[in-house]
Design an enzyme around this catalytic site. Structure first.
Site, PDB file in Angstrom:
ATOM      1  N   LYS A 125       0.722  -1.238  -0.024  1.00  0.00           N
ATOM      2  CA  LYS A 125       0.219   0.081   0.087  1.00  0.00           C
ATOM      3  C   LYS A 125       0.819   1.334   0.066  1.00  0.00           C
ATOM      4  O   LYS A 125       2.003   1.326   0.586  1.00  0.00           O
ATOM      5  CB  LYS A 125      -0.985  -0.071   1.352  1.00  0.00           C
ATOM      6  CG  LYS A 125      -1.927   0.936   1.265  1.00  0.00           C
ATOM      7  CD  LYS A 125      -2.993   0.640   2.634  1.00  0.00           C
ATOM      8  CE  LYS A 125      -3.844   1.634   2.679  1.00  0.00           C
ATOM      9  NZ  LYS A 125      -4.609   1.516   4.088  1.00  0.00           N
ATOM     10  N   SER A 206      -9.621   1.533   3.386  1.00  0.00           N
ATOM     11  CA  SER A 206      -8.720   2.260   2.661  1.00  0.00           C
ATOM     12  C   SER A 206      -7.704   1.439   1.621  1.00  0.00           C
ATOM     13  O   SER A 206      -7.190   1.835   0.763  1.00  0.00           O
ATOM     14  CB  SER A 206      -7.927   3.111   3.504  1.00  0.00           C
ATOM     15  OG  SER A 206      -6.885   2.491   4.180  1.00  0.00           O
ATOM     16  N   SER A 230      -9.828  -1.087   7.144  1.00  0.00           N
ATOM     17  CA  SER A 230      -9.331  -1.089   5.901  1.00  0.00           C
ATOM     18  C   SER A 230      -8.719  -1.935   5.340  1.00  0.00           C
ATOM     19  O   SER A 230      -8.268  -2.087   4.059  1.00  0.00           O
ATOM     20  CB  SER A 230      -8.338   0.182   6.205  1.00  0.00           C
ATOM     21  OG  SER A 230      -8.865   1.304   6.270  1.00  0.00           O
TER      22      SER A 230
END
Length: 540
Positions: A125, A206, A230
């Protein structure tokens, strides 16, 4: 961080906001607005649904080199992510990926193997530092140009294990802690990530790009981060496995923070086994992150030892007696999951806890605001970013509103910046109420009912992408494990409306071994992983 997780309908009314989340042989084309979908590009892939173990076997046998694996995945990303269905999951490709693979191949020829991920391409990420040519931006234009001086602790561990980081994934900007009306999977730097099952639907966040990258076979495994939902939400709605570890099992050093109380990185994979392999690599004590000291004697380098087909036998699984919702199709997914659990030896226990946890939503949000300001200011002060504190981020966005905030604004950044230091009396009060209070509630429920895990629908199926009004999420079971810092794993549970729905299992501190066993037994008995079909629209 996933928006609506920590705000129930009641809480939303209280705070006065409406939403807080956030061998191809057919070359025919189909329209998606002004985009073209190359259907043939999605139909066959040589590494389709491969696992860490299967790829390692093929590397050792000589069928593939690491360089070939990297090239296969990069071609796949080019065909599907940046063209074709244009999923937009990858925010940046590592320009050194091929050369790193050649170095790994040289080590292999010399009889060397670094570890369990030797030669395996992965994605991480874009809020995780890498001391290479890739930026670390949390998806924010304000962070463009931030080249980290050091690898995050977990990046060091992955490199030591032989992993090849081929790129960084897009995410909900600032890990979904920017606006009360954001659209998950959108960032000002990376644009909107799409759900690979139905392209006009949301990938959740996210860790949107990480979830989509794994689901669409852009890599074998990926790393996401979670504050509240997330990892497990994008895993659930993209039909994969996600593990949100106990806070303290995995170091946060070198990861752009939201909440020191709730933040953690974790694995995202297509199988429980692969998630367990990656978790063993990520876990470990980091002297720079004091909370990891709590994991001493309670973490493992190899979580695959807990993969047990009989792990459900004799287990007591708690289910909230109040239904999560009234949708018949989603409820059937849960009913089917409970049947599988019972058929494989588990006992289902009705419990009453969720209202008590949901009552902590206001405190959780306020806790995050305090910790976000403190943590981000500390990160930025020593970073190579052009902004050096939260106030400068806010000012940059305001000065570049058309590009940085074309759809939704930055209310959460602004309200967080108004918070005092962490020695503020109110911070200590919300910490005690939210974190200590949630642990007390859950510990009592587990103890009184002699539970091994609590189960439920992770998230309802993906909502539509909506830049105007933001996300609309229904069913959710992310908050209990998030606010307590307890471990949480989600496994594919089936489909509703042609969209994946995940089944959650969460437990108490450092109970990953038991949860992995339960999740593996359920996964193998149900076999619910279904590959994405890249449908254009729910209505077509």
């Amino acid at each position: 961080m996933k928006r609506r997780t920590f705000l129930t309908t009641t809480t939303l009314a209280t705070v006065g906001i409406t939403s807080l989340f956030l061998d191809g042989c057919n070359n025919s084309k189909k329209d998606i607005g002004d985009k073209k979908v190359d259907v043939g590009a999605t139909e066959a892939f040589e590494l389709d649904e491969e696992t860490i173990s299967s790829l390692r076997e093929k590397l050792v046998s000589g069928k593939y080199s690491s360089e070939q694996l990297v090239e296969f995945y990069l071609k796949r990303i080019n065909n599907i992510d940046s063209s074709g269905p244009n999923l937009n999951a990858i925010i940046e490709i590592n320009p050194d990926a091929v050369s790193l693979a050649r170095k790994i191949d040289k080590e292999s020829r010399e009889g060397k193997a670094r570890g369990t991920l030797h030669g395996i391409p992965i994605v991480i990420k874009d809020n995780i530092d890498t001391a290479d040519k890739m930026q670390t931006t949390a998806g924010a234009l304000a962070m463009e140009g931030n080249l980290a001086s050091n690898d995050a602790f977990i990046v060091k561990k992955m490199r030591e294990a032989g992993a090849i980081i081929i790129g960084k994934s897009n995410l909900s900007e600032w890990a979904n802690f920017r606006s009360t009306q954001s659209c998950s999977g959108w960032s000002s730097r990376g644009g909107q990530t799409k759900n690979p099952y139905i392209l006009d639907h949301n990938p959740c966040g996210s860790s949107a790009g990480s979830g989509v990258a794994v689901a669409a076979n852009f890599c074998v495994v990926a790393v996401g981060t979670e504050t509240d939902g997330s990892i497990v939400c994008p895993a659930s709605v993209n039909g994969i496995v996600g593990i949100k570890p106990t806070v303290g099992l995995v170091s946060r050093i070198g990861i752009i923070p939201i909440s020191k109380t709730q933040d953690t990185a974790g694995p995202m994979a297509r199988t429980v086994k692969d998630a367990a392999i990656l978790l063993g690599v990520l876990s470990g004590i980091d002297n720079s992150d004091s909370i990891t000291e709590e994991s001493r004697g309670r973490s493992f380098n190899d979580y695959t030892q807990f993969l047990d087909l009989d792990a459900l036998k004799g287990k007591r699984i708690g289910i909230e007696k109040k239904p999560q919702g009234n949708n018949q199709f989603i409820n059937v997914v849960l009913e089917n999951a409970l049947d599988v659990l019972k058929q494989n030896g588990a006992t289902i226990i009705e419990i009453d806890y969720i209202d008590k946890i949901n009552a902590l939503s206001d405190a959780e949000f306020e806790l995050m605001q305090y910790e976000f300001k403190d943590g981000l200011n500390s990160y930025l002060a020593t970073s190579n970013a052009k902004v050096k504190n939260l106030k400068e981020v806010i000012d940059f966005n305001s000065a570049n509103e058309d590009k940085a905030m074309p759809y939704f604004k930055q209310e959460i950044l602004e309200s967080s910046n108004l918070k005092n230091r962490l020695d503020d009396k109110n911070y200590k009060e919300v910490f005690d109420k939210c974190h200590k209070g949630s642990k007390s509630i859950l510990d009592s429920v587990f103890s009184e009912n002699k539970l091994d895990a609590i189960c439920g629908i992770t998230m309802g199926p993906a909502c539509s992408i909506d830049m105007i009004y933001g996300d609309r999420w229904g069913y959710s079971l992310t908050m209990p494990a998030a606010v307590s810092g307890y471990p949480h794993i989600t496994v594919p549970g089936g489909k509703a409306y042609d969209l994946p729905v995940g089944i959650s299992f969460f437990g108490t501190s450092y109970n990953e071994p038991k949860l992995i066993g339960i999740a593996f037994a359920y996964e193998q008995a149900s076999k619910n992983r279904i590959k994405p079909e890249f449908k254009e629209s729910f209505l077509k």
